[in-house]
Structures are given as structure tokens and as C-alpha cells.
Design a protein around this motif. Structure first.
Motif, PDB file in Angstrom:
ATOM      1  N   GLU A 101       0.846  -1.199   0.000  1.00  0.00           N
ATOM      2  CA  GLU A 101       0.000   0.000   0.000  1.00  0.00           C
ATOM      3  C   GLU A 101       0.876   1.241   0.000  1.00  0.00           C
ATOM      4  OE1 GLU A 101      -2.075  -0.491   3.631  1.00  0.00           O
ATOM      5  OE2 GLU A 101      -3.659  -1.727   2.736  1.00  0.00           O
ATOM      6  N   PRO A 102       0.312   2.361  -0.470  1.00  0.00           N
ATOM      7  CA  PRO A 102       1.126   3.580  -0.459  1.00  0.00           C
ATOM      8  C   PRO A 102       1.392   4.070   0.959  1.00  0.00           C
ATOM      9  CG  PRO A 102      -1.111   4.059  -1.201  1.00  0.00           C
ATOM     10  CD  PRO A 102      -1.016   2.574  -1.056  1.00  0.00           C
ATOM     11  N   ARG A 103       2.523   4.727   1.114  1.00  0.00           N
ATOM     12  CA  ARG A 103       2.874   5.341   2.389  1.00  0.00           C
ATOM     13  C   ARG A 103       3.335   6.762   2.100  1.00  0.00           C
ATOM     14  NH1 ARG A 103       0.321   2.035   4.084  1.00  0.00           N
ATOM     15  NH2 ARG A 103       0.803   0.240   5.386  1.00  0.00           N
ATOM     16  N   GLN A 104       3.216   7.625   3.118  1.00  0.00           N
ATOM     17  CA  GLN A 104       3.596   9.022   2.881  1.00  0.00           C
ATOM     18  C   GLN A 104       5.011   9.346   3.310  1.00  0.00           C
ATOM     19  OE1 GLN A 104       0.650  11.906   3.859  1.00  0.00           O
ATOM     20  NE2 GLN A 104      -0.881  10.875   2.602  1.00  0.00           N
ATOM     21  N   THR A 105       5.592   8.495   4.140  1.00  0.00           N
ATOM     22  CA  THR A 105       6.982   8.754   4.553  1.00  0.00           C
ATOM     23  C   THR A 105       7.722   7.426   4.732  1.00  0.00           C
ATOM     24  OG1 THR A 105       6.471   8.610   6.910  1.00  0.00           O
ATOM     25  CG2 THR A 105       6.331  10.806   5.907  1.00  0.00           C
ATOM     26  N   LEU A 106       9.053   7.515   4.664  1.00  0.00           N
ATOM     27  CA  LEU A 106       9.877   6.349   4.968  1.00  0.00           C
ATOM     28  C   LEU A 106       9.749   5.986   6.453  1.00  0.00           C
ATOM     29  CD1 LEU A 106      13.180   7.209   3.063  1.00  0.00           C
ATOM     30  CD2 LEU A 106      11.517   5.438   2.471  1.00  0.00           C
ATOM     31  N   GLY A 107       9.473   6.992   7.270  1.00  0.00           N
ATOM     32  CA  GLY A 107       9.319   6.768   8.708  1.00  0.00           C
ATOM     33  C   GLY A 107       8.186   5.781   9.005  1.00  0.00           C
ATOM     34  N   GLU A 108       7.096   5.898   8.231  1.00  0.00           N
ATOM     35  CA  GLU A 108       5.988   4.949   8.435  1.00  0.00           C
ATOM     36  C   GLU A 108       6.460   3.532   8.124  1.00  0.00           C
ATOM     37  OE1 GLU A 108       2.117   5.979   6.418  1.00  0.00           O
ATOM     38  OE2 GLU A 108       3.187   7.858   6.143  1.00  0.00           O
ATOM     39  N   LEU A 109       7.221   3.413   7.028  1.00  0.00           N
ATOM     40  CA  LEU A 109       7.721   2.082   6.651  1.00  0.00           C
ATOM     41  C   LEU A 109       8.641   1.532   7.740  1.00  0.00           C
ATOM     42  CD1 LEU A 109       8.523   2.706   2.873  1.00  0.00           C
ATOM     43  CD2 LEU A 109       6.663   1.303   3.791  1.00  0.00           C
ATOM     44  N   ALA A 110       9.443   2.422   8.311  1.00  0.00           N
ATOM     45  CA  ALA A 110      10.374   1.981   9.362  1.00  0.00           C
ATOM     46  C   ALA A 110       9.576   1.501  10.585  1.00  0.00           C
ATOM     47  CB  ALA A 110      11.320   3.115   9.752  1.00  0.00           C
ATOM     48  N   ALA A 111       8.550   2.267  10.953  1.00  0.00           N
ATOM     49  CA  ALA A 111       7.768   1.890  12.137  1.00  0.00           C
ATOM     50  C   ALA A 111       7.122   0.516  11.946  1.00  0.00           C
ATOM     51  CB  ALA A 111       6.707   2.949  12.403  1.00  0.00           C
ATOM     52  N   GLU A 112       6.787   0.184  10.703  1.00  0.00           N
ATOM     53  CA  GLU A 112       6.095  -1.084  10.430  1.00  0.00           C
ATOM     54  C   GLU A 112       7.052  -2.260  10.198  1.00  0.00           C
ATOM     55  OE1 GLU A 112       2.600   1.386   8.084  1.00  0.00           O
ATOM     56  OE2 GLU A 112       4.000   0.151   6.965  1.00  0.00           O
ATOM     57  N   PHE A 113       8.354  -1.955  10.118  1.00  0.00           N
ATOM     58  CA  PHE A 113       9.316  -2.998   9.735  1.00  0.00           C
ATOM     59  C   PHE A 113       9.489  -4.053  10.828  1.00  0.00           C
ATOM     60  CE2 PHE A 113      13.447  -4.948   9.603  1.00  0.00           C
ATOM     61  CZ  PHE A 113      13.499  -5.360   8.293  1.00  0.00           C
ATOM     62  N   ASP A 114       9.511  -5.295  10.419  1.00  0.00           N
ATOM     63  CA  ASP A 114       9.832  -6.373  11.359  1.00  0.00           C
ATOM     64  C   ASP A 114      10.342  -7.585  10.576  1.00  0.00           C
ATOM     65  OD1 ASP A 114       8.428  -7.053  14.492  1.00  0.00           O
ATOM     66  OD2 ASP A 114       9.757  -8.425  13.411  1.00  0.00           O
ATOM     67  N   PHE A 115      11.456  -8.158  11.014  1.00  0.00           N
ATOM     68  CA  PHE A 115      11.998  -9.328  10.308  1.00  0.00           C
ATOM     69  C   PHE A 115      10.987 -10.472  10.247  1.00  0.00           C
ATOM     70  CE2 PHE A 115      16.269  -7.563  11.518  1.00  0.00           C
ATOM     71  CZ  PHE A 115      16.658  -7.316  10.218  1.00  0.00           C
ATOM     72  N   THR A 116      10.157 -10.567  11.302  1.00  0.00           N
ATOM     73  CA  THR A 116       9.232 -11.707  11.343  1.00  0.00           C
ATOM     74  C   THR A 116       8.156 -11.623  10.257  1.00  0.00           C
ATOM     75  OG1 THR A 116       7.785 -10.609  12.917  1.00  0.00           O
ATOM     76  CG2 THR A 116       9.538 -11.987  13.839  1.00  0.00           C
ATOM     77  N   LYS A 117       8.018 -10.445   9.642  1.00  0.00           N
ATOM     78  CA  LYS A 117       7.021 -10.319   8.567  1.00  0.00           C
ATOM     79  C   LYS A 117       7.553 -10.815   7.220  1.00  0.00           C
ATOM     80  CE  LYS A 117       4.707  -6.213  10.434  1.00  0.00           C
ATOM     81  NZ  LYS A 117       4.468  -4.766  10.188  1.00  0.00           N
ATOM     82  N   ILE A 118       8.865 -10.999   7.138  1.00  0.00           N
ATOM     83  CA  ILE A 118       9.456 -11.395   5.857  1.00  0.00           C
ATOM     84  C   ILE A 118       9.262 -12.893   5.653  1.00  0.00           C
ATOM     85  CG2 ILE A 118      11.586 -11.495   4.495  1.00  0.00           C
ATOM     86  CD1 ILE A 118      12.572  -9.055   6.055  1.00  0.00           C
ATOM     87  N   GLY A 119       8.648 -13.261   4.514  1.00  0.00           N
ATOM     88  CA  GLY A 119       8.357 -14.670   4.258  1.00  0.00           C
ATOM     89  C   GLY A 119       9.591 -15.426   3.772  1.00  0.00           C
TER      90      GLY A 119
END
Ligand code: GLU
Length: 438
Positions: free
Chosen positions: A275-293
């Protein structure tokens, strides 16, 4: 524990989406935890590294918005690698090898013929061989002597990993011409730069077993490792076959928004929706290794293009003010119709002209022209005017709106006319309804 990661590209080509994803995942992880993101230029391969590719790396990372907290080039650090090498040598963990490339190749094909893995036979460790080859005047290359035992770590993406280093060839650390290959410099740098997490593609999993043995042999603590599956193309093909078309430079030239590229690369292959995001900061806040398949992430150009459009549609005027001198009202009117930011030139033409009208219904156009109210116009003007035109002509729905759109813009589709009309203004609207290019 303080977090320090590094992105370590070789300046031997343009950054492609796979490299960019490695950089991004490192950056997002560091930023999420308030850590440091270092940029290390792996340029020990003097023959293939170029200044131009190095500059392109800085340019491309800057474009993506991935600022670094420190940078260095391996070529500046050769003394450190020699020191590490001598430490390993002193403890008997490196040894000279005298086989030629041709001899090694023959060994590998003999093993292959017997369906055996291509593991180096350590013939140079036998003093009889070594003395004979030395006497022939051969120059050695140097290998690291693996322990031939099980090496394990808990990978942040893959979970527990165990590799028996008996299944691998002793890695070459130094070539015959004295040049260091990637393996040892990387470990020496990771130690020196206090790298806490090594985040890279799963093509390095086997390297990791050898590198862990080197960290240990150098008496250093071992960083944590995260190896994510590589990017593949839409049909599962290796991206390397199409690198040229998937460089960041190419995406930039194609008009992709850096934020769309970042959001796409951050989300594909994870359990999060793309989905679109407005900042890289949002992507960073959502980042987690456990989400990577564990399955490879598919890079599909059309998906990125779709996300690019959605990213633009969600962009506030403040994010594009420099590129859109026409102002906020214009931006709000046209952004739902953009696929790429550069489409604004075409949208601006709809307002300022020249537009060659298409007169589909001459009687309707004439009536509509006569009913155009005096200025000033607002977003209410369109509703009131088209109501009056409908009342007088009896035209409704598509029969009303389609000919008006064609007359006012010359196009079948486009931005909302209630927003566009006040910007077009009465003079141009009148001219276009009369069939004149304006
Ligand atoms: N220069 C190496 C590469 O691009 C770095 C690998 C690593 O992250 O250790 O593959």
C-alpha cells in the motif's frame, strides 16, 4: 545493545532493485530502533570497480531517501585486512595454495563426474605438493582453513540455521596477485565498525558459516544475521537477467516516485499489504523481520506502477509544491488522474491550453456556451451551469457530460470538471465550446 547495520554494495554496476531492497531493509531496521546505517563501498575488486558506479550508488541512495550515518571504502582499509590476515595466519587458519585455475577446474569436473560436491581437496596442505609447486616458482593464493564442523546461528528471518563447514571448500581470502577477495575484508570491517546485525540476501547464507568461523578466529563477537529471500521477476526468473531494466536509475527515468519504490520494496515478500505510504518513517515503524516470508519476493513492474499512481493520489500538496507551481487547487483537481508526476504537464495544458475541442453535439455546445455564467467561478459553477444546460436542452447523464468534457478538454477522460472549470476560466471555456482551439 546499540544497533549498527551496513549496506555494502560493490561499485561494479548500477544499483538494481535487489540491491536497493537490501539497502532499504537495513535502513528501515536501523531507523526503527534508533540505530546507525553505514554505507560501505566494497571496492576491493579494482578491475571491476569504478568511480562512476560509486557516485551512482550515492546518487541512487540519496534519491530513495536513505541517508547514511557514515561511509567508507574498502580500498582505504587494506592495512586492516592485512592485520586480520596475519592474525589468522599466526593461528594456522590460513594456508597457501598453489593449484592453477585450470587444475582446480579439472578437480571440480572429476568430482562432478563422480556426483560428488566440488569441495577443494586441500592438496596444498600436503608439504610434498606444496614444496614441489613452490619449487616450480608458482605464486600462492591463500585459503581460510574451515573447522569442518557444524556452525549454527539463529537467523532473524530463517530461524535456526546449521551448516557443516565440511560441506564447503576452504574460501580463498587472497588471490595470487595479493588482492583480497570479499570474504575476509567484510568480516574485518564488520568487527571494526561494530556491526550488530548483518542484513543481506540469502545468497550469502553459506558465506555466513565461513564468516562466523572467521569472527571466532579473530576473537570477535558474532553479529546477528538476517538473510531474506531474493527478489525474482514476475515469472520467478532471476532478476540478474534483467538488471539493466531494473536499475534505480531506470526507475527514476521512468518517472517512479522514490517513495513508491521504497514502499514496494519494503512490502513485497512480507505479510503486510502493498500500500502507499507518505513517509519512509511509516515504513520503518512497520518494519519487522518476522514479517518477511521464506518464499522469494516477486517484483512485478505493473504492480509498482499501480503503487506509484496510488502514492501520488495520496500525496499532500506540501510534498510536491516545488514540482507543481500551479498551486494546491490544481494539485487537488488533477492528482487522482496521475500515473506519474510528469503527467502534470499534460494536465496543466487542459487548464492553460491549447486544447483543441472535440464537438460531439453542436447544438448542445452552442446552448452551453450561451448559458455560461459570468465570473467569478467556483466549484459550484459546474453544477449550476450543467443543470441549466440540461433544463434547456433536455440532455442528461452521459448525453450531457460526455460532449461537454470533449468540448472543454478534447479528451474522453480526465480530472473532475467541477474542479477544472474554474481554472479553465470563462474565456477559454467559451472559445472551446465554440469549437476554437484555446
Ligand atoms: N559486497 C557484497 C555484496 O554486494 C556484500 C555482502 C554483504 O552484505 O556482506 O554481495
Amino acid at each position: 545493545m546499540s544497533i549498527t547495520v551496513r549496506f555494502a554494495p560493490s561499485p561494479t554496476g548500477l544499483l538494481h532493485v535487489g540491491n536497493a531492497r537490501t539497502a532499504l531493509l537495513n535502513w528501515l531496521f536501523a531507523k526503527k530502533l534508533g540505530g546507525r546505517f553505514l554505507l560501505r563501498i566494497d571496492d576491493t575488486d579494482a578491475a571491476r570497480s569504478t568511480k562512476a558506479f560509486e557516485e551512482a550508488i550515492y546518487r541512487d541512495l540519496g534519491w530513495l531517501g536513505l541517508a547514511h550515518d557514515g561511509t567508507d571504502r574498502q580500498i582505504n582499509r587494506l592495512v586492516k585486512y592485512s592485520t586480520a590476515f596475519y592474525t589468522l595466519q599466526a593461528s594456522g587458519r590460513v594456508y597457501p595454495c598453489f593449484e592453477t585455475e585450470g587444475e582446480l577446474e579439472r578437480q571440480r569436473s572429476l568430482l562432478a563426474a563422480r556426483k560428488l560436491p566440488p569441495i577443494y581437496n586441500r592438496a596444498s596442505l600436503d608439504p610434498v605438493n606444496a614444496e614441489k609447486w613452490k619449487a616450480e616458482g608458482r605464486k600462492p593464493h591463500w585459503r581460510f582453513k574451515l573447522s569442518r564442523s557444524k556452525v549454527g546461528w539463529t537467523d532473524l528471518v530463517r530461524g535456526p540455521v546449521e551448516i557443516d563447514t565440511a560441506t564447503m571448500s576452504d574460501p580463498v581470502l587472497v588471490r595470487e596477485d595479493g588482492a583480497f577477495l570479499y570474504t575476509l575484508p567484510s568480516v574485518a570491517d564488520d568487527i571494526d565498525m561494530a556491526i550488530s546485525h548483518v542484513v543481506r540476501g540469502e545468497d550469502h547464507v553459506t558465506n555466513t558459516a565461513a564468516q562466523i568461523e572467521m569472527f571466532q578466529a579473530l576473537g570477535a563477537s558474532i553479529p546477528k544475521f538476517a538473510h531474506f529471500p531474493l527478489l525474482v521477476g514476475a515469472g520467478g526468473e532471476a532478476l540478474s537477467k534483467r538488471l539493466g531494466s531494473l536499475s534505480l536509475e531506470q526507475l527514476r527515468e521512468d518517472g517512479m516516485e522514490p517513495l513508491a519504490v521504497a514502499a514496494y520494496l519494503a512490502k513485497i515478500g512480507t505479510s503486510d499489504p502493498v500500500e502507499p505510504r507518505q513517509t519512509l518513517g511509516e515504513l520503518a515503524a512497520e518494519f519487522d523481520f518476522t514479517k518477511i516470508g521464506r518464499a522469494p519476493a516477486h517484483f512485478v513492474a505493473e504492480e509498482l506502477e499501480g503503487l506509484n499512481a496510488k502514492t501520488l493520489h495520496a500525496m499532500p500538496y506540501s510534498a510536491v509544491a516545488n514540482a507543481v507551481p500551479q498551486g494546491e487547487a490544481f494539485w487537488d483537481a488533477i492528482k487522482p488522474n496521475l500515473n506519474k508526476l510528469r503527467d502534470i504537464a499534460e494536465m496543466a495544458r487542459l487548464v492553460s491550453g491549447p486544447v483543441t475541442p472535440v464537438i460531439e453535439d453542436a447544438a448542445l455546445a452552442t446552448a452551453a456556451a450561451a448559458l455560461l455564467p459570468p465570473e467569478p467561478w467556483s466549484q459550484e459553477t459546474w453544477g449550476a451551469w450543467t443543470k441549466a444546460v440540461s433544463a434547456q436542452t433536455g440532455a442528461k447523464g452521459r448525453g450531457l457530460f460526455h460532449p461537454l468534457r470533449l468540448a472543454l478538454t478534447g479528451l474522453e477522460h480526465g480530472p473532475e470538471l467541477k474542479k477544472l472549470l474554474p481554472m479553465i476560466g470563462r474565456d477559454k471555456a467559451l472559445a472551446r465550446l465554440n469549437g476554437e482551439t484555446a
